[in-house]
Design a protein around this motif. Structure first.
Motif, PDB file in Angstrom:
ATOM      1  N   GLY A  45     176.976   0.546  -7.443  1.00 50.85           N
ATOM      2  CA  GLY A  45     177.561  -0.065  -8.621  1.00 50.85           C
ATOM      3  C   GLY A  45     178.915  -0.699  -8.368  1.00 50.85           C
ATOM      4  N   GLU A  46     179.658  -0.156  -7.414  1.00 53.77           N
ATOM      5  CA  GLU A  46     180.965  -0.739  -7.075  1.00 53.77           C
ATOM      6  C   GLU A  46     180.826  -2.176  -6.591  1.00 53.77           C
ATOM      7  N   TYR A  47     179.656  -2.507  -6.059  1.00 53.24           N
ATOM      8  CA  TYR A  47     179.437  -3.843  -5.499  1.00 53.24           C
ATOM      9  C   TYR A  47     178.439  -4.651  -6.333  1.00 53.24           C
ATOM     10  N   GLY A  48     178.119  -4.150  -7.518  1.00 56.28           N
ATOM     11  CA  GLY A  48     177.200  -4.862  -8.399  1.00 56.28           C
ATOM     12  C   GLY A  48     175.777  -4.884  -7.889  1.00 56.28           C
ATOM     13  N   LEU A  49     175.389  -3.858  -7.134  1.00 53.76           N
ATOM     14  CA  LEU A  49     174.057  -3.810  -6.529  1.00 53.76           C
ATOM     15  C   LEU A  49     173.183  -2.755  -7.190  1.00 53.76           C
ATOM     16  N   ALA A  50     171.883  -2.949  -7.067  1.00 46.66           N
ATOM     17  CA  ALA A  50     170.894  -1.992  -7.561  1.00 46.66           C
ATOM     18  C   ALA A  50     170.064  -1.493  -6.380  1.00 46.66           C
ATOM     19  N   PRO A  51     169.402  -0.337  -6.531  1.00 45.72           N
ATOM     20  CA  PRO A  51     168.558   0.164  -5.452  1.00 45.72           C
ATOM     21  C   PRO A  51     167.181  -0.495  -5.443  1.00 45.72           C
ATOM     22  N   ALA A  52     166.648  -0.692  -4.234  1.00 49.21           N
ATOM     23  CA  ALA A  52     165.265  -1.103  -4.021  1.00 49.21           C
ATOM     24  C   ALA A  52     164.573   0.028  -3.260  1.00 49.21           C
ATOM     25  N   PRO A  53     163.240   0.062  -3.227  1.00 51.42           N
ATOM     26  CA  PRO A  53     162.537   1.204  -2.631  1.00 51.42           C
ATOM     27  C   PRO A  53     162.989   1.549  -1.215  1.00 51.42           C
TER      28      PRO A  53
END
Length: 292
Positions: free
Chosen positions: A56-64
């Motif tokens: 979240g600090e980098y505006g990212l989400a998880p992928a599998p």
């Protein structure tokens, strides 16, 4: 849904470095390259909540994420099944519904990659039996395991991939094709995806220099020489894999994860590689509206 694997930052001269400082560098440059999701492989000792906060600090989400095991070794199965349970629990806590699953790298096949070396039908039967047991554990945690054929493992060739998918029920094992590993091992990714399209849960988009693969095989190069020294892998669109054909083979309206993967950058730094990959993604996988 489109993500990228941060392997170019994690694979270094001293081996695989999955730690928070390395991930911070990777996440910052991945975000700067324009990706919004990252294959979620969580460092040991890091909770799902802490990992999500870091993304979240980098505006990212998880992928599998990715799970591998030595299914050929019955003695290792109790520990492996517990590891699978914990890994699946973490992935579920990240909000994932799919996870890539593969056989672990093995010396015999790393020495002679993409040739089906030391094939043994009895061993394959054991791998299938224990992989199915592992899938039962993972599905019990609410995840959909997706078979990821991988050069250098006991599930490497098209024949082995088909044998595993045909032997294990679809409700236990989905398909997570890697276009690069399939191509290197001599399979047609589009054809194999077409055959099992109803079981595809997630995809690794990977490209290969076919001439390098051929030269490496002729020279007897091992996995590391082929991929690191000779640069067999390349950014999407820079090699010879029919990526558009593979995408066209997916079910109409496929809404699963597409994860770009370049283990070793072929063009410049990891960030340069990510920028080139993002350019291909923008041109081939995003709509005009999303590009605005």
């Amino acid at each position: 849904m489109i993500g990228i694997n941060p392997l170019p930052w994690l694979l270094g001269p001293s081996g695989f470095m999955l730690d928070v400082p390395t991930l911070r560098t990777a996440f910052a440059e991945i975000a700067e390259a324009g990706f919004t999701a990252v294959q979620a492989d969580v460092p040991e000792g890091t909770s799902a909540a802490a990992y999500l906060a870091l993304l979240g600090e980098y505006g990212l989400a998880p992928a599998p994420g990715y799970f591998q095991g030595t299914y050929e070794n019955p003695e290792a199965m109790p520990g492996l099944l517990e590891h699978a349970r914990r890994h699946a629990g973490t992935q579920a806590a990240l909000g994932m519904t799919e996870v890539f699953i593969a056989s672990a790298l093995t010396p015999e096949r790393l020495a002679a990659p993409a040739t089906g070396a030391a094939y043994d039908p009895g061993r394959l039967a054991t791998v299938i039996e224990n992989l199915a047991r592992t899938c039962e554990i993972i599905t019990g945690e609410g995840l959909r395991p997706c078979l990821h054929p991988h050069v250098g493992t006991w599930i490497e060739t098209e024949e082995e991939t088909r044998a595993v998918l045909d032997a294990i029920a679809p409700e236990l094992l989905s398909f997570g094709p890697d276009t690069g590993h399939l191509h290197w091992a001599g399979a047609d990714p589009a054809e194999l995806i077409t055959r099992y399209r109803d079981r595809v849960g997630a995809v690794h988009l990977k490209d290969v220099h076919t001439a390098v693969a051929r030269q490496a095989r002729e020279a007897g190069a091992d996995y590391r020489e082929a991929t690191v020294a000779r640069h067999l892998w390349t950014e999407p669109g820079q090699g010879d894999v029919d990526l558009e054909g593979a995408l066209a083979a997916l079910p109409a309206g496929f809404g699963g994860w597409l994860v770009v993967e370049v283990d070793v950058p072929d063009h410049g730094t990891p960030k340069d590689s990510a920028l080139l990959s993002r350019q291909w993604v923008t041109e081939h996988l995003t709509t005009a509206e999303e590009r605005r």
